[in-house]
Design an enzyme around this catalytic site. Structure first.
Site: not given
Length: 226
Positions: A95, A139, A146, A203, A206
Site C-alpha cells: 500500500r 502494508h 489482507d 483484524e 491482516h
C-alpha cells in the site's frame, strides 16, 4: 566549468539520486501473479468496493505487489490451501504511503457519519483515534497482506463472521462468532503462521511477515510495468 554548468550540476545529481532510489524501491517489490499465480485477487482499493466508496490514490492497477520474501511465503500457504481444495483471496498487499495519507484525510472529513456496512458503531472521524485506521501502515513495506480464503472455482470467500474492513469489535480475530466462522479464522491463522506470518489481533484478515523493510510510496502498477 561555467557558472551556468555549476548551477545545473547539483540539480542533475539530485535527479539521478532520486531516480536510483525509485528504481530500487520498485525492484524490491514483486508481482504476486509472478510468484503465486493461482492466488485469487480482489484488490478492493483499486476500485470503489471499499470503505471510502472510491478508488484510492496510489492504486493505478488492481494488482498485489509484495516484498519477495512475503510473496514466496504466501505461495507456500497457497500450496497448502490447494491441497485442502481452497484458494487464498487477497484484498490488499503493498500500500503506497499516499494511500495511507488519503485514508487519514478521508476519516477526518467524516464527522459523526456512520456506515452500516463498514463502521456501524463508530463515528467516521474517530476511526483513527480508536485504531481502526493507522497513521503508519506495515502494508507500505510490502510485508503485510489482507486476505481470506474460499472456493477456487467461484472465488467466493468462506464465512469468517464479518466482512473485510468491518471496523468493529467483531473483526477481532478472537471475537465470538459462529462455530463455522471460528473454524475458518483458526484455519487461516494456522496456515499463515506456518509460513511465517503473524495475525494482527484486531483484524482477522491482516497478516504481517517477519523481517523489516522501508516504507515506500511508488504507485501500484500492472505486472510488468514497474
Amino acid at each position: 566549468m561555467s557558472m551556468r554548468m555549476k548551477a545545473v550540476a547539483p540539480a542533475l545529481v539530485c535527479l539521478t539520486v532520486a531516480s536510483a532510489a525509485a528504481a530500487h524501491a520498485q525492484s524490491s517489490l514483486v508481482c504476486l501473479r509472478d510468484v503465486a499465480p493461482t492466488v485469487a485477487q480482489d484488490m478492493r482499493y483499486a476500485g470503489p468496493n471499499n470503505f471510502t466508496g472510491d478508488p484510492v490514490p496510489g492504486y493505478d492497477a488492481a494488482e498485489c505487489w509484495l516484498a519477495r520474501p512475503a510473496a514466496e511465503a504466501l505461495a507456500k500457504v497457497q500450496a497448502e490451501m490447494e491441497k485442502a481444495g481452497k484458494t487464498l483471496i487477497v484484498y490488499d498487499c503493498y500500500r503506497p504511503v499516499r494511500a495511507v495519507r488519503h485514508f487519514l484525510a478521508w476519516a477526518k472529513r467524516q464527522g459523526d457519519k456512520r456506515d452500516p456496512a463498514y463502521f456501524p458503531r463508530v463515528d467516521g472521524s474517530k476511526l483513527v483515534e480508536q485504531g481502526y485506521i493507522a497513521a503508519r501502515s506495515a502494508h507500505s513495506t510490502g510485508l503485510a497482506v489482507d486476505l481470506t480464503f474460499g472456493d477456487p472455482n467461484t472465488k467466493e470467500p468462506v464465512d469468517t463472521g464479518g466482512l473485510f474492513d468491518l471496523f468493529d469489535y467483531i473483526s477481532h480475530t478472537n471475537a465470538k462468532v459462529s462455530a463455522e466462522a471460528r473454524a475458518n479464522r483458526n484455519m487461516l491463522v494456522g496456515a499463515m503462521a506456518k509460513a511465517g506470518f503473524t495475525n494482527y489481533a484486531a483484524e482477522w484478515w491482516h497478516y504481517g511477515f517477519k523481517g523489516s523493510a522501508p516504507q515506500q510510496d511508488v504507485p501500484v502498477k500492472a505486472c510488468g510495468a514497474r
